[in-house]
Design a protein around this motif. Structure first.
Motif, PDB file in Angstrom:
ATOM      1  N   PRO A  33      19.065  -3.911  -2.235  1.00 58.81           N
ATOM      2  CA  PRO A  33      19.364  -5.265  -2.712  1.00 58.81           C
ATOM      3  C   PRO A  33      18.162  -5.850  -3.464  1.00 58.81           C
ATOM      4  CG  PRO A  33      19.964  -5.011  -0.402  1.00 58.81           C
ATOM      5  CD  PRO A  33      19.141  -3.818  -0.761  1.00 58.81           C
ATOM      6  N   PRO A  34      18.392  -6.825  -4.332  1.00 60.13           N
ATOM      7  CA  PRO A  34      17.309  -7.400  -5.132  1.00 60.13           C
ATOM      8  C   PRO A  34      16.117  -7.917  -4.328  1.00 60.13           C
ATOM      9  CG  PRO A  34      19.416  -8.076  -6.018  1.00 60.13           C
ATOM     10  CD  PRO A  34      19.712  -7.365  -4.726  1.00 60.13           C
ATOM     11  N   THR A  35      16.373  -8.547  -3.184  1.00 61.05           N
ATOM     12  CA  THR A  35      15.261  -9.072  -2.395  1.00 61.05           C
ATOM     13  C   THR A  35      14.355  -7.953  -1.905  1.00 61.05           C
ATOM     14  OG1 THR A  35      16.535 -10.992  -1.661  1.00 61.05           O
ATOM     15  CG2 THR A  35      14.596 -10.423  -0.363  1.00 61.05           C
ATOM     16  N   ALA A  36      14.943  -6.890  -1.399  1.00 57.30           N
ATOM     17  CA  ALA A  36      14.148  -5.752  -0.930  1.00 57.30           C
ATOM     18  C   ALA A  36      13.375  -5.131  -2.076  1.00 57.30           C
ATOM     19  CB  ALA A  36      15.060  -4.714  -0.276  1.00 57.30           C
ATOM     20  N   ARG A  37      14.012  -5.023  -3.248  1.00 57.87           N
ATOM     21  CA  ARG A  37      13.341  -4.455  -4.421  1.00 57.87           C
ATOM     22  C   ARG A  37      12.175  -5.330  -4.851  1.00 57.87           C
ATOM     23  NH1 ARG A  37      17.471  -3.683  -9.076  1.00 57.87           N
ATOM     24  NH2 ARG A  37      15.679  -2.583 -10.001  1.00 57.87           N
ATOM     25  N   LEU A  38      12.401  -6.643  -4.905  1.00 61.27           N
ATOM     26  CA  LEU A  38      11.341  -7.557  -5.348  1.00 61.27           C
ATOM     27  C   LEU A  38      10.171  -7.529  -4.374  1.00 61.27           C
ATOM     28  CD1 LEU A  38      10.768  -9.666  -7.611  1.00 61.27           C
ATOM     29  CD2 LEU A  38      11.429 -11.403  -5.948  1.00 61.27           C
ATOM     30  N   ARG A  39      10.469  -7.580  -3.086  1.00 57.09           N
ATOM     31  CA  ARG A  39       9.406  -7.542  -2.080  1.00 57.09           C
ATOM     32  C   ARG A  39       8.590  -6.253  -2.202  1.00 57.09           C
ATOM     33  NH1 ARG A  39       9.215 -10.607   2.422  1.00 57.09           N
ATOM     34  NH2 ARG A  39       8.328  -8.806   3.487  1.00 57.09           N
ATOM     35  N   ALA A  40       9.272  -5.140  -2.398  1.00 54.19           N
ATOM     36  CA  ALA A  40       8.580  -3.858  -2.481  1.00 54.19           C
ATOM     37  C   ALA A  40       7.665  -3.793  -3.699  1.00 54.19           C
ATOM     38  CB  ALA A  40       9.593  -2.717  -2.516  1.00 54.19           C
ATOM     39  N   VAL A  41       8.176  -4.221  -4.836  1.00 57.49           N
ATOM     40  CA  VAL A  41       7.403  -4.133  -6.077  1.00 57.49           C
ATOM     41  C   VAL A  41       6.241  -5.115  -6.097  1.00 57.49           C
ATOM     42  CG1 VAL A  41       7.497  -4.541  -8.576  1.00 57.49           C
ATOM     43  CG2 VAL A  41       9.265  -3.168  -7.463  1.00 57.49           C
ATOM     44  N   ILE A  42       6.504  -6.368  -5.788  1.00 58.81           N
ATOM     45  CA  ILE A  42       5.439  -7.377  -5.826  1.00 58.81           C
ATOM     46  C   ILE A  42       4.401  -7.095  -4.744  1.00 58.81           C
ATOM     47  CG2 ILE A  42       4.896  -9.823  -5.562  1.00 58.81           C
ATOM     48  CD1 ILE A  42       6.290  -9.024  -8.213  1.00 58.81           C
ATOM     49  N   GLY A  43       4.850  -6.651  -3.576  1.00 54.48           N
ATOM     50  CA  GLY A  43       3.910  -6.299  -2.510  1.00 54.48           C
ATOM     51  C   GLY A  43       3.024  -5.131  -2.907  1.00 54.48           C
ATOM     52  N   ALA A  44       3.619  -4.122  -3.532  1.00 53.22           N
ATOM     53  CA  ALA A  44       2.845  -2.948  -3.950  1.00 53.22           C
ATOM     54  C   ALA A  44       1.828  -3.306  -5.029  1.00 53.22           C
ATOM     55  CB  ALA A  44       3.782  -1.861  -4.451  1.00 53.22           C
ATOM     56  N   LEU A  45       2.235  -4.133  -5.985  1.00 52.28           N
ATOM     57  CA  LEU A  45       1.317  -4.526  -7.054  1.00 52.28           C
ATOM     58  C   LEU A  45       0.147  -5.352  -6.510  1.00 52.28           C
ATOM     59  CD1 LEU A  45       3.838  -5.427  -9.906  1.00 52.28           C
ATOM     60  CD2 LEU A  45       2.155  -3.573  -9.941  1.00 52.28           C
ATOM     61  N   ALA A  46       0.435  -6.282  -5.609  1.00 48.98           N
ATOM     62  CA  ALA A  46      -0.633  -7.110  -5.042  1.00 48.98           C
ATOM     63  C   ALA A  46      -1.602  -6.265  -4.223  1.00 48.98           C
ATOM     64  CB  ALA A  46      -0.035  -8.218  -4.179  1.00 48.98           C
ATOM     65  N   ALA A  47      -1.077  -5.357  -3.418  1.00 54.16           N
ATOM     66  CA  ALA A  47      -1.947  -4.483  -2.613  1.00 54.16           C
ATOM     67  C   ALA A  47      -2.808  -3.612  -3.513  1.00 54.16           C
ATOM     68  CB  ALA A  47      -1.094  -3.615  -1.685  1.00 54.16           C
ATOM     69  N   HIS A  48      -2.228  -3.126  -4.604  1.00 50.47           N
ATOM     70  CA  HIS A  48      -2.982  -2.309  -5.554  1.00 50.47           C
ATOM     71  C   HIS A  48      -4.114  -3.104  -6.192  1.00 50.47           C
ATOM     72  CE1 HIS A  48      -3.759   0.605  -8.766  1.00 50.47           C
ATOM     73  NE2 HIS A  48      -3.743  -0.433  -9.604  1.00 50.47           N
ATOM     74  N   HIS A  49      -3.830  -4.338  -6.580  1.00 53.82           N
ATOM     75  CA  HIS A  49      -4.859  -5.156  -7.221  1.00 53.82           C
ATOM     76  C   HIS A  49      -5.987  -5.516  -6.256  1.00 53.82           C
ATOM     77  CE1 HIS A  49      -2.019  -5.621 -10.570  1.00 53.82           C
ATOM     78  NE2 HIS A  49      -3.066  -5.975 -11.274  1.00 53.82           N
ATOM     79  N   ALA A  50      -5.699  -5.496  -4.975  1.00 57.19           N
ATOM     80  CA  ALA A  50      -6.757  -5.699  -3.985  1.00 57.19           C
ATOM     81  C   ALA A  50      -7.519  -4.399  -3.752  1.00 57.19           C
ATOM     82  CB  ALA A  50      -6.166  -6.206  -2.677  1.00 57.19           C
ATOM     83  N   ARG A  51      -6.786  -3.336  -3.551  1.00 59.71           N
ATOM     84  CA  ARG A  51      -7.402  -2.042  -3.235  1.00 59.71           C
ATOM     85  C   ARG A  51      -8.306  -1.565  -4.376  1.00 59.71           C
ATOM     86  NH1 ARG A  51      -2.972   0.165  -2.382  1.00 59.71           N
ATOM     87  NH2 ARG A  51      -2.825  -0.512  -0.211  1.00 59.71           N
ATOM     88  N   ASP A  52      -7.835  -1.716  -5.610  1.00 61.40           N
ATOM     89  CA  ASP A  52      -8.600  -1.289  -6.783  1.00 61.40           C
ATOM     90  C   ASP A  52      -9.024  -2.513  -7.590  1.00 61.40           C
ATOM     91  OD1 ASP A  52      -8.345   1.453  -6.234  1.00 61.40           O
ATOM     92  OD2 ASP A  52      -6.365   1.512  -7.131  1.00 61.40           O
ATOM     93  N   HIS A  53      -9.589  -3.491  -6.897  1.00 60.90           N
ATOM     94  CA  HIS A  53      -9.836  -4.785  -7.535  1.00 60.90           C
ATOM     95  C   HIS A  53     -10.863  -4.734  -8.658  1.00 60.90           C
ATOM     96  CE1 HIS A  53     -13.648  -5.609  -5.259  1.00 60.90           C
ATOM     97  NE2 HIS A  53     -13.081  -4.779  -4.411  1.00 60.90           N
ATOM     98  N   VAL A  54     -11.856  -3.851  -8.560  1.00 62.11           N
ATOM     99  CA  VAL A  54     -12.871  -3.786  -9.619  1.00 62.11           C
ATOM    100  C   VAL A  54     -12.237  -3.270 -10.908  1.00 62.11           C
ATOM    101  CG1 VAL A  54     -15.052  -2.768 -10.338  1.00 62.11           C
ATOM    102  CG2 VAL A  54     -14.736  -3.463  -7.955  1.00 62.11           C
ATOM    103  N   TRP A  55     -11.546  -2.151 -10.810  1.00 64.29           N
ATOM    104  CA  TRP A  55     -10.863  -1.574 -11.971  1.00 64.29           C
ATOM    105  C   TRP A  55      -9.801  -2.526 -12.503  1.00 64.29           C
ATOM    106  CZ3 TRP A  55      -7.171   3.244 -11.617  1.00 64.29           C
ATOM    107  CH2 TRP A  55      -6.837   3.674 -12.914  1.00 64.29           C
ATOM    108  N   SER A  56      -9.007  -3.097 -11.599  1.00 67.76           N
ATOM    109  CA  SER A  56      -7.933  -3.992 -12.023  1.00 67.76           C
ATOM    110  C   SER A  56      -8.480  -5.244 -12.710  1.00 67.76           C
ATOM    111  CB  SER A  56      -7.080  -4.394 -10.812  1.00 67.76           C
ATOM    112  OG  SER A  56      -6.398  -3.280 -10.278  1.00 67.76           O
ATOM    113  N   ARG A  57      -9.643  -5.714 -12.268  1.00 66.11           N
ATOM    114  CA  ARG A  57     -10.238  -6.890 -12.898  1.00 66.11           C
ATOM    115  C   ARG A  57     -10.601  -6.594 -14.354  1.00 66.11           C
ATOM    116  NH1 ARG A  57     -13.434  -7.791  -9.086  1.00 66.11           N
ATOM    117  NH2 ARG A  57     -15.515  -7.326  -9.888  1.00 66.11           N
ATOM    118  N   VAL A  58     -11.151  -5.428 -14.587  1.00 66.27           N
ATOM    119  CA  VAL A  58     -11.508  -5.032 -15.955  1.00 66.27           C
ATOM    120  C   VAL A  58     -10.241  -4.858 -16.793  1.00 66.27           C
ATOM    121  CG1 VAL A  58     -12.510  -3.176 -17.352  1.00 66.27           C
ATOM    122  CG2 VAL A  58     -13.680  -3.948 -15.281  1.00 66.27           C
TER     123      VAL A  58
END
Length: 204
Positions: free
Chosen positions: A84-109
């Motif tokens: 369902p859309p809610t599960a998809r949105l949660r999965a995608v936005i959650g994954a992107l946010a976690a990635h931007h934290a985990r690789d924050h130096v690279w993502s900042r650049v």
């Protein structure tokens, strides 16, 4: 230990230079970073950058290209169109946010030095950024069409959802109170609230 073949040594050298460039660009910004800074960070000679790259801008482009390809792959891995859309949105936005934290130096650049790219390279990266937005927008649209989301402006909502994840790279530090996964979970919850997702929606 065997001596690396020339091609392997070249790949290793490029990787060292790219890692050093990420750190230098994040610390000083692209305009203030010199090719000497990059070479020094990679523990190589000052001329090393020009052996492997035509310019400092090309180094930034390679980092940006790899970073945005990683964003698209992350969405591919996280999104299950059968859900369902809610599960998809949660999965995608959650994954992107976690990635931007985990690789924050690279993502900042990758996200905050776009104006330093050449016109040609900026447009190439823009194509991928628009594709990232298109994929998230498609989930938002699916939720609206199915009556699951309560959204007045789908485009502005998509921009907000992506912007709050990108901004994690600017402020996140390992010494903070939340882990990357906790940040991802928090952003997933916030995304569901932003789109007014129905609480009774259940996975397929």
């Amino acid at each position: 230990m065997s001596v690396p073949e020339p091609a392997t040594r070249a790949v290793q050298a490029r990787s060292r230079l790219l890692r050093a460039a990420v750190e230098a660009f994040a610390a000083k910004g692209f305009p203030a970073t010199t090719t000497r800074d990059i070479a020094t960070g990679a523990q190589m000679s000052p001329a090393a950058v020009y052996v492997h790259f035509r310019s400092k801008e090309e180094v930034l482009y390679e980092l940006s290209d790899a970073g945005h390809r990683a964003f698209l792959e992350l969405i591919d891995d996280a999104d299950d169109p059968a859900q369902p859309p809610t599960a998809r949105l949660r999965a995608v936005i959650g994954a992107l946010a976690a990635h931007h934290a985990r690789d924050h130096v690279w993502s900042r650049v990758v996200n905050y030095e776009l104006d330093s790219l050449s016109t040609e390279h900026r447009e190439a990266i823009g194509v991928m950024r628009r594709e990232v937005a298109r994929r998230v927008s498609a989930i938002v649209d699916a939720g609206i069409a199915g009556g699951t989301f309560d959204v007045d402006d789908p485009q502005a909502t998509t921009t907000l959802l992506l912007s709050m994840g990108v901004d994690v790279a600017r402020w996140y530090r390992e010494s903070g109170a939340m882990t990357p996964q906790q940040i991802g979970d928090f952003h997933a919850d916030m995304a569901a609230r932003i789109v007014g997702a129905r609480a009774d929606e259940s996975p397929l």
